[in-house]
Write a protein that holds these residues in place. Structure first.
Motif, PDB file in Angstrom:
ATOM      1  N   VAL A  41       0.837  -1.197   0.000  1.00 38.79           N
ATOM      2  CA  VAL A  41       0.000   0.000   0.000  1.00 38.79           C
ATOM      3  C   VAL A  41       0.870   1.245   0.000  1.00 38.79           C
ATOM      4  N   ASP A  42       0.572   2.157  -0.907  1.00 37.93           N
ATOM      5  CA  ASP A  42       1.273   3.433  -0.999  1.00 37.93           C
ATOM      6  C   ASP A  42       0.521   4.451  -0.157  1.00 37.93           C
ATOM      7  N   SER A  43       1.242   5.189   0.675  1.00 40.71           N
ATOM      8  CA  SER A  43       0.594   6.167   1.558  1.00 40.71           C
ATOM      9  C   SER A  43      -0.121   7.267   0.785  1.00 40.71           C
ATOM     10  N   GLY A  44       0.198   7.430  -0.513  1.00 35.15           N
ATOM     11  CA  GLY A  44      -0.432   8.473  -1.313  1.00 35.15           C
ATOM     12  C   GLY A  44      -1.709   8.020  -2.006  1.00 35.15           C
ATOM     13  N   GLU A  45      -2.109   6.756  -1.821  1.00 36.16           N
ATOM     14  CA  GLU A  45      -3.310   6.249  -2.476  1.00 36.16           C
ATOM     15  C   GLU A  45      -4.567   6.833  -1.850  1.00 36.16           C
ATOM     16  N   ASN A  46      -5.635   6.882  -2.640  1.00 32.20           N
ATOM     17  CA  ASN A  46      -6.935   7.289  -2.108  1.00 32.20           C
ATOM     18  C   ASN A  46      -7.406   6.266  -1.083  1.00 32.20           C
ATOM     19  N   VAL A  47      -8.157   6.732  -0.096  1.00 33.51           N
ATOM     20  CA  VAL A  47      -8.724   5.816   0.893  1.00 33.51           C
ATOM     21  C   VAL A  47      -9.725   4.892   0.222  1.00 33.51           C
ATOM     22  N   TYR A  48     -10.583   5.465  -0.621  1.00 34.49           N
ATOM     23  CA  TYR A  48     -11.564   4.646  -1.332  1.00 34.49           C
ATOM     24  C   TYR A  48     -11.080   4.366  -2.745  1.00 34.49           C
ATOM     25  N   VAL A  49     -11.000   3.098  -3.087  1.00 36.30           N
ATOM     26  CA  VAL A  49     -10.704   2.664  -4.451  1.00 36.30           C
ATOM     27  C   VAL A  49     -11.616   1.473  -4.748  1.00 36.30           C
ATOM     28  N   PRO A  50     -12.372   1.495  -5.866  1.00 39.84           N
ATOM     29  CA  PRO A  50     -13.240   0.358  -6.197  1.00 39.84           C
ATOM     30  C   PRO A  50     -12.456  -0.942  -6.235  1.00 39.84           C
ATOM     31  N   LEU A  51     -13.117  -2.026  -5.880  1.00 39.62           N
ATOM     32  CA  LEU A  51     -12.466  -3.328  -5.795  1.00 39.62           C
ATOM     33  C   LEU A  51     -11.797  -3.725  -7.098  1.00 39.62           C
ATOM     34  N   ILE A  52     -12.456  -3.499  -8.224  1.00 38.15           N
ATOM     35  CA  ILE A  52     -11.883  -3.887  -9.507  1.00 38.15           C
ATOM     36  C   ILE A  52     -10.618  -3.085  -9.812  1.00 38.15           C
ATOM     37  N   ASN A  53     -10.564  -1.824  -9.373  1.00 35.90           N
ATOM     38  CA  ASN A  53      -9.362  -1.011  -9.565  1.00 35.90           C
ATOM     39  C   ASN A  53      -8.200  -1.552  -8.737  1.00 35.90           C
ATOM     40  N   ILE A  54      -8.512  -2.020  -7.524  1.00 37.66           N
ATOM     41  CA  ILE A  54      -7.472  -2.583  -6.658  1.00 37.66           C
ATOM     42  C   ILE A  54      -6.866  -3.816  -7.308  1.00 37.66           C
ATOM     43  N   ILE A  55      -7.742  -4.679  -7.833  1.00 41.06           N
ATOM     44  CA  ILE A  55      -7.278  -5.923  -8.454  1.00 41.06           C
ATOM     45  C   ILE A  55      -6.469  -5.641  -9.718  1.00 41.06           C
ATOM     46  N   ASP A  56      -6.960  -4.722 -10.551  1.00 42.60           N
ATOM     47  CA  ASP A  56      -6.301  -4.408 -11.828  1.00 42.60           C
ATOM     48  C   ASP A  56      -5.136  -3.435 -11.665  1.00 42.60           C
ATOM     49  N   ASN A  57      -4.955  -2.913 -10.444  1.00 40.67           N
ATOM     50  CA  ASN A  57      -3.899  -1.925 -10.179  1.00 40.67           C
ATOM     51  C   ASN A  57      -4.080  -0.678 -11.038  1.00 40.67           C
ATOM     52  N   ARG A  58      -5.320  -0.224 -11.133  1.00 41.55           N
ATOM     53  CA  ARG A  58      -5.643   0.986 -11.883  1.00 41.55           C
ATOM     54  C   ARG A  58      -6.016   2.100 -10.918  1.00 41.55           C
ATOM     55  N   PRO A  59      -5.464   3.307 -11.092  1.00 39.84           N
ATOM     56  CA  PRO A  59      -5.824   4.425 -10.212  1.00 39.84           C
ATOM     57  C   PRO A  59      -7.284   4.831 -10.397  1.00 39.84           C
ATOM     58  N   LEU A  60      -7.856   5.404  -9.379  1.00 41.76           N
ATOM     59  CA  LEU A  60      -9.246   5.847  -9.449  1.00 41.76           C
ATOM     60  C   LEU A  60      -9.330   7.158 -10.215  1.00 41.76           C
ATOM     61  N   ASN A  61     -10.182   7.198 -11.225  1.00 40.76           N
ATOM     62  CA  ASN A  61     -10.423   8.420 -11.975  1.00 40.76           C
ATOM     63  C   ASN A  61     -11.360   9.312 -11.153  1.00 40.76           C
ATOM     64  N   SER A  62     -10.855  10.446 -10.711  1.00 44.25           N
ATOM     65  CA  SER A  62     -11.644  11.323  -9.843  1.00 44.25           C
ATOM     66  C   SER A  62     -12.934  11.789 -10.519  1.00 44.25           C
ATOM     67  N   GLN A  63     -12.928  11.826 -11.862  1.00 42.22           N
ATOM     68  CA  GLN A  63     -14.123  12.256 -12.585  1.00 42.22           C
ATOM     69  C   GLN A  63     -15.261  11.228 -12.463  1.00 42.22           C
ATOM     70  N   LYS A  64     -14.892  10.001 -12.141  1.00 47.82           N
ATOM     71  CA  LYS A  64     -15.897   8.943 -12.024  1.00 47.82           C
ATOM     72  C   LYS A  64     -16.352   8.719 -10.585  1.00 47.82           C
ATOM     73  N   MET A  65     -15.807   9.507  -9.660  1.00 50.73           N
ATOM     74  CA  MET A  65     -16.115   9.295  -8.246  1.00 50.73           C
ATOM     75  C   MET A  65     -17.598   9.461  -7.954  1.00 50.73           C
TER      76      MET A  65
END
Length: 213
Positions: A41-65
């Protein structure tokens, strides 16, 4: 907790015990998946990240929040209706700030304002130096923390979940970060003509589902 909002000004935010537990609960699953795929876990990551993003290692698009927040509420209400409960009206993501402000109306005003990142105008302090000094020497958020810890209770017995990659689960995560579907689940999906494209709302259910169910 300190963060840099707009203008890169330091904001000191209250973190009640109930919020600490919610954040820890959210991070538990991420650490579990990261342990499987060999990431940390990187300390700079968002607290909330969708499960599929965690698995795929894709950053969360803030526009889709906002969309993700709405989708979560729809899934929650479906579960509530299924359980015979009255669904909760949908709210915008930003409305949570207004909820915080309304719940905090019994707390001294400057604590709430600073906690939300608002400027505070003190009538008897008419120069910038004094106001900046007032801001710097008043990081106290004790009233907010005490209020929320007193009034918000979480039934953690109902929030407990099963770990990912349990023996017999129809869906697992392998060391490369790919989803692995059990042979029995593949057969069930083929018979029903279902695609192997998993939506966010399906993942938790499939991780918990057993082949013998």
């Amino acid at each position: 907790m300190e963060k840099l909002p707009k203008g890169d000004k330091v904001r000191i935010s209250a973190v009640p015990e109930c919020l600490k537990k919610i954040v820890e609960y959210a991070m538990e699953q991420r650490r579990e998946i990261y342990g499987i795929v060999g990431r940390t876990v990187d300390s700079g990551e968002n607290v909330y990240v969708p499960l599929i993003n965690i698995i795929d290692n894709r950053p969360l698009n803030s526009q889709k929040m906002g969309r993700k927040w709405k989708e979560y509420q729809v899934r929650r209400n479906k579960r509530m209706v299924k359980a015979g409960l009255e669904p909760i009206p949908l709210v915008r993501y930003h409305d949570l700030r207004h909820t915080h402000s309304n719940l905090s109306k019994y707390i001294i005003q400057w604590q709430v304002s600073y906690n939300m990142g608002h400027k505070v105008v003190v009538p008897d302090m008419d120069n910038t130096t004094t106001r900046e000094y007032w801001n710097d020497r008043c990081p106290e958020r004790g009233d907010i923390i005490e209020y929320f810890d007193t009034h918000i209770k979480i039934d953690w017995d109902k929030a407990l979940r099963q770990p990912i990659n349990r023996e017999g689960s129809v869906l697992k995560v392998n060391g490369s970060g790919h989803l692995v579907v059990s042979a029995a689940e593949k057969e069930r999906r083929k018979k029903k003509g279902r695609k192997f494209i998993f939506k966010e709302e399906e993942l938790e259910e499939l991780f918990l589902k057993q082949d013998n169910e």
